[in-house]
Design an enzyme around this catalytic site. Structure first.
Site, PDB file in Angstrom:
ATOM      1  N   LYS A 153      -9.605  13.096   8.897  1.00 13.26           N
ATOM      2  CA  LYS A 153      -8.729  12.595   9.986  1.00 13.26           C
ATOM      3  C   LYS A 153      -8.534  13.842  11.531  1.00 13.26           C
ATOM      4  CE  LYS A 153      -5.533   8.832   8.429  1.00 13.26           C
ATOM      5  NZ  LYS A 153      -6.686   7.303   8.693  1.00 13.26           N
ATOM      6  N   ASP A 163       1.498   6.195   5.703  1.00 11.80           N
ATOM      7  CA  ASP A 163       0.862   4.967   5.398  1.00 11.80           C
ATOM      8  C   ASP A 163       0.919   4.491   3.886  1.00 11.80           C
ATOM      9  OD1 ASP A 163      -2.027   4.187   6.233  1.00 11.80           O
ATOM     10  OD2 ASP A 163      -2.858   5.545   4.940  1.00 11.80           O
ATOM     11  N   LYS A 190       0.576  -1.065  -0.352  1.00 13.86           N
ATOM     12  CA  LYS A 190       0.296   0.096   0.040  1.00 13.86           C
ATOM     13  C   LYS A 190       0.663   1.112  -0.091  1.00 13.86           C
ATOM     14  CE  LYS A 190      -3.167   2.565   3.086  1.00 13.86           C
ATOM     15  NZ  LYS A 190      -3.400   2.463   4.393  1.00 13.86           N
ATOM     16  N   ARG A 233      -7.276  -0.194   1.034  1.00 13.62           N
ATOM     17  CA  ARG A 233      -8.460  -1.055   0.469  1.00 13.62           C
ATOM     18  C   ARG A 233      -8.649  -0.961  -0.304  1.00 13.62           C
ATOM     19  NH1 ARG A 233     -12.277  -1.849   4.900  1.00 13.62           N
ATOM     20  NH2 ARG A 233     -10.907  -1.216   6.490  1.00 13.62           N
TER      21      ARG A 233
END
Length: 478
Positions: free
Chosen positions: A257, A269, A245, A332
């Site tokens: 966030k 991330d 990812k 995802r």
């Protein structure tokens, strides 16, 4: 920062030397050339008073005896040796020519000790005005290992540093395009091929997840393919595919966030992508006899003018439609594109690594990563064993059908989030919809980034996954 280890044949006269003497067991002291008085004193300090270091200073030498703690588990004993090596770095870094002496008989414990010292030496000082990197070469006096093993150890550590560097880079520098540029440079240095798909190619391939997440950004996405194919891959005819990812920064999109303890470290991330990149570096440089392909979908996730909104629906090339209920469940969405793309290689096994859910971090903390998938038990078993060997441990979660019920949508095939429970598993169930091959998902949200350093893991990116995947591929290719 250490970047090399040099093997020395003879320790010489310890009375006129300085350095660290690693003690891996009580019998090691019998082999150390010191007088009986010193030996008795060291023995008492280590095994009666349970100390981990003993210092000796004289006019001609500065010697530090370092002992790894004992443990019943042989795999965790290696971890304790790593921690002892990391502790010794505080002494070693003060010398222009740091040196380790080992008179014991366990090559595994020595290599673990050295690995801990090298990993502890890492510094990310690119943006510091003062750049004191310390010594770059560690000298080792021993007769139980050879240069090839030391070179392999350093290669894996430097590949871990590659991952740490990438995670620690701020998005003001490391955009998706720059990440692809970095991968191309690393491919030339370490010996793997790269291909970068730009936005037009991504659009033509209908990578709807990557395009949707990127819609709020002013910067284009990329999809980078890394390929290492050795001259001889005797054991497997099909490649292992690694998917990472690559969300270079995650604001959460319109599902924004909070900043403290959340958005403030979201440059991390893309730690899954960093792990895959680091693993390709290690595998290619060490020349493992296994074909490996790495896939990195990359973008930032921002609430820009054309950002996806909760309620939007996208449809992937495999026909699966997804209702986006939360734009902060973006990882995802881009992994789905990569998992669909992976099928073209007819892989033996696909492993994805991602900082996917806070649920995984809440379950295991920084001590391990969540694993799940539909691969053979033997493949999952080998991965768990590798995790124990390098202490990048995995805990397998179930993928029971009932968890998939949480992804039901009234307007699409599935939604991109589940209910209030089992978030790590429902994320895995989402990804399962895009796989029709042996596949393992590893959620590294907990151990990939730590705010306070400990032992051989610095504050910031830890490089979790590089050593795990490299050890796994080494084990299965032998």
């Amino acid at each position: 920062m250490l970047t090399a280890i040099r093997l020395l044949d003879s320790p010489g006269n310890l009375l006129h030397q300085s350095g660290v003497i690693f003690i891996s067991g009580e019998k090691d002291l019998e082999q150390v050339p010191v007088d009986n008085t010193k030996s008795a004193y060291i023995n008492a300090q280590f095994w009666e008073k349970n100390k981990s270091q003993v210092h000796f200073s004289s006019e001609n030498s500065q010697l530090v005896f370092v002992k790894a703690k004992d443990h019943d588990s042989s795999s965790y004993q290696l971890e304790l040796a790593r921690k002892a090596g990391a502790a010794s770095w505080k002494t070693l870094k003060e010398s222009d020519h740091p040196r380790v002496y080992y008179f014991g008989k366990s090559e595994k414990l020595l290599l673990a000790f050295l690995e801990g010292a090298v990993l502890a030496s890492y510094k990310f000082s690119k943006y510091k005005s003062a750049k004191n990197q310390g010594p770059s070469t560690l000298e080792v006096c021993t007769d139980i290992t050879d240069e090839s093993n030391l070179e392999e150890l350093v290669t894996v550590c430097l590949s871990t540093f590659v991952a740490r560097d990438l995670v620690n880079e701020p998005v003001i520098y490391l955009s998706a395009v720059q990440l692809s540029n970095e991968i191309e440079k690393l491919g030339k240095t370490y010996g793997f091929n790269t291909e970068v798909l730009d936005e037009s190619k991504i659009t033509s391939l209908k990578m709807e997840g990557l395009l949707a997440v990127n819609a709020g950004s002013e910067l284009p996405p990329t999809f980078t393919i890394m390929h290492y194919k050795p001259a001889s891959a005797k054991k497997f005819k099909k490649p292992i595919v690694l998917v990472g990812k690559g969300v270079v920064y995650d604001t959460g999109g319109l599902s924004l966030k909070p900043t403290p303890n959340s958005m403030d470290f979201m440059k991390a991330d893309m730690a899954g992508a960093a792990a895959v990149i680091g693993a390709l570096c290690a595998v290619a440089k060490t020349g493992l006899p296994v074909e490996v392909i790495g896939l990195v979908p990359a973008t930032d996730n921002r609430p820009g003018y054309n950002a996806i909104t909760p309620g939007d629906i996208i449809t992937y090339p495999n026909g699966k439609s997804v209702e986006i209920l939360n734009t902060d469940a973006e990882g995802r969405l881009i992994l789905a594109d990569a998992l669909i793309y992976a099928a073209k290689y007819d892989p033996k096994l696909v492993i994805d690594l991602a900082t996917l859910t806070g649920s995984a971090a809440a379950a295991l903390g920084k001590e391990g990563a969540v694993m799940m998938g539909k691969a053979y038990d033997e493949e999952k078993g080998f991965l768990k064993i590798a995790g124990k060997e390098v202490c990048e441990r995995l805990v397998e979660f179930p993928l029971w059908d009932e968890y998939g019920d949480q992804l039901k949508s009234t307007v699409a095939d599935i939604s991109n989030i589940g209910g209030p429970t089992a978030g790590a598993i429902t994320a895995g169930k989402f990804l399962e919809h895009f796989t029709d091959y042996n596949w393992i998902h590893i959620d590294i949200a907990g151990p990939s980034f730590i705010k306070t350093g400990e032992s051989y893991k610095p504050a910031g990116g830890t490089g979790f996954g590089v050593r795990l995947i490299t050890q796994f591929l080494k084990n299965i290719s032998n």
